[in-house]
Design a protein around this motif. Structure first.
Motif, mmCIF file in Angstrom:
data_model
loop_
_atom_site.group_PDB
_atom_site.id
_atom_site.type_symbol
_atom_site.label_atom_id
_atom_site.label_comp_id
_atom_site.label_asym_id
_atom_site.label_seq_id
_atom_site.Cartn_x
_atom_site.Cartn_y
_atom_site.Cartn_z
ATOM 1 N N ILE A 105 -8.307 88.164 -5.204
ATOM 2 C CA ILE A 105 -7.822 87.406 -6.357
ATOM 3 C C ILE A 105 -8.792 86.275 -6.687
ATOM 4 O O ILE A 105 -9.082 86.003 -7.859
ATOM 5 C CB ILE A 105 -6.418 86.858 -6.079
ATOM 6 N N LEU A 106 -9.322 85.594 -5.664
ATOM 7 C CA LEU A 106 -10.280 84.518 -5.893
ATOM 8 C C LEU A 106 -11.553 85.043 -6.540
ATOM 9 O O LEU A 106 -12.115 84.415 -7.444
ATOM 10 C CB LEU A 106 -10.611 83.822 -4.568
ATOM 11 N N VAL A 107 -12.010 86.190 -6.084
ATOM 12 C CA VAL A 107 -13.199 86.800 -6.704
ATOM 13 C C VAL A 107 -12.916 87.156 -8.161
ATOM 14 O O VAL A 107 -13.757 86.950 -9.050
ATOM 15 C CB VAL A 107 -13.637 88.052 -5.916
ATOM 16 N N ALA A 108 -11.733 87.673 -8.428
ATOM 17 C CA ALA A 108 -11.366 88.005 -9.805
ATOM 18 C C ALA A 108 -11.308 86.756 -10.677
ATOM 19 O O ALA A 108 -11.700 86.787 -11.851
ATOM 20 C CB ALA A 108 -10.019 88.725 -9.821
ATOM 21 N N LEU A 109 -10.839 85.643 -10.105
ATOM 22 C CA LEU A 109 -10.794 84.389 -10.863
ATOM 23 C C LEU A 109 -12.191 83.909 -11.222
ATOM 24 O O LEU A 109 -12.426 83.414 -12.327
ATOM 25 C CB LEU A 109 -10.058 83.319 -10.056
ATOM 26 N N VAL A 110 -13.125 84.050 -10.282
ATOM 27 C CA VAL A 110 -14.514 83.675 -10.575
ATOM 28 C C VAL A 110 -15.065 84.542 -11.704
ATOM 29 O O VAL A 110 -15.753 84.046 -12.611
ATOM 30 C CB VAL A 110 -15.384 83.807 -9.313
ATOM 31 N N ALA A 111 -14.753 85.829 -11.675
ATOM 32 C CA ALA A 111 -15.213 86.719 -12.739
ATOM 33 C C ALA A 111 -14.574 86.362 -14.075
ATOM 34 O O ALA A 111 -15.244 86.358 -15.118
ATOM 35 C CB ALA A 111 -14.893 88.171 -12.365
ATOM 36 N N LEU A 112 -13.286 86.036 -14.053
ATOM 37 C CA LEU A 112 -12.599 85.663 -15.289
ATOM 38 C C LEU A 112 -13.141 84.362 -15.867
ATOM 39 O O LEU A 112 -13.169 84.180 -17.091
ATOM 40 C CB LEU A 112 -11.099 85.533 -15.034
ATOM 41 N N ALA A 113 -13.565 83.438 -14.987
ATOM 42 C CA ALA A 113 -14.105 82.169 -15.463
ATOM 43 C C ALA A 113 -15.380 82.374 -16.273
ATOM 44 O O ALA A 113 -15.723 81.534 -17.123
ATOM 45 C CB ALA A 113 -14.375 81.241 -14.288
ATOM 46 N N MET A 114 -16.098 83.460 -16.033
ATOM 47 C CA MET A 114 -17.332 83.744 -16.755
ATOM 48 C C MET A 114 -17.119 84.702 -17.924
ATOM 49 O O MET A 114 -18.076 85.108 -18.582
ATOM 50 C CB MET A 114 -18.373 84.324 -15.795
#
Length: 275
Positions: A105-114
């Motif tokens: 989920i944290l990795v997905a959040l980083v991707a969503l931030a970009m």
């Protein structure tokens, strides 16, 4: 011999950053104090030779700038409150609950931030039109909060991980619920992180243009970025007038940063070190 050169390099780098940040703002301020004739004068004048406040009067007279300001304040304030509330609960769940896919989920959040917001314009336009949310405050608050949510979750997560679990355990023993422990124990102890997340969400919403133009095109619902952009005509670019409106738009963010700079720096540095 490396230490003096290294220190000099740091000073030069810092000076470049300061000039890069302050020069555009000062240029806009000086332009807002110039007349049209002085702005087009050759050779160029960097400092206003005949400073005037007429551009500020025109900025409020030729467009409902106060209404644009109020719209931006409502949208940015509402989206910030919603974003921080949802981000706090999400970050708390990731930091405290034993979720099977927390790292994913944290990795997905980083991707969503970009993720580029431009790709969301068409689907959001269709969805909000079907729901009747175009030209409404809610129609801007929801997407603005969603855009700021990934960064806010990551910032709060890094702070929540540093709060000792014993403090929450004591609150739970005293009859506090998980939500109560989050509200009364975790969030107060993570004050710099909460403030940083709120500031990032507020600035992101305050400066957002594309979704505001698409989802709230009505004149009475325009935010400051949209309203200021539409000062220009097809063949006319009244730069002194636009600069005066830009100065008005920069004032709230500048005041917040000036008044709370210590908390902002503390939130950014502590989050980086603790995360």
């Amino acid at each position: 011999m490396r230490a003096p050169w290294f220190r000099l390099g740091l000073w030069v780098a810092g000076l470049v950053v300061v000039v890069n940040g302050l020069f555009p703002a000062l240029w806009i301020l000086f332009t807002s104090l110039k007349t049209e004739a002085e702005l087009t004068r050759i050779p160029i004048t960097y400092w206003p030779q005949e400073p005037t406040l007429d551009n500020y009067v025109r900025a409020f007279r030729e467009a409902p700038l106060l209404r644009y300001f109020a719209n931006s304040l409502v949208v940015a304030g509402g989206s910030t409150a919603l974003c921080v509330a949802v981000a706090a609960m999400a970050a708390y769940a990731l930091a405290r609950l034993r979720l099977a896919y927390a790292q994913g989920i944290l990795v997905a959040l980083v991707a969503l931030a970009m993720f580029p917001p431009a790709t969301l314009v068409v689907p959001l336009f269709q969805i909000f039109t079907a729901l009747g949310l175009r030209n409404t405050y809610l129609g801007l608050i929801l997407p603005h909060a969603a855009l700021s949510l990934p960064v806010a979750v990551l910032v709060l997560y890094s702070f929540f991980k540093t709060i000792p679990r014993d403090l929450e355990a004591a609150a739970l023993v005293d009859g506090c619920t998980r939500v109560g422990a989050l509200r009364h124990v975790v969030m107060p102890l993570s004050g710099p992180g909460v403030f940083t997340a709120a500031l990032l969400a507020f600035v992101n919403s305050w400066d957002e243009f594309l979704l505001a133009l698409t989802l709230a095109p009505a004149r009475e619902m325009r935010t400051l970025p949209v309203g200021i952009t539409l000062y220009q005509g097809e063949y006319l670019f009244p730069w002194p007038l636009i600069s005066a409106a830009l100065v008005v738009a920069m004032v709230p963010v500048a005041l917040v940063i000036a008044l709370f700079q210590e908390r902002i720096v503390a939130g950014l540095t502590q989050g980086a070190l603790k995360g």
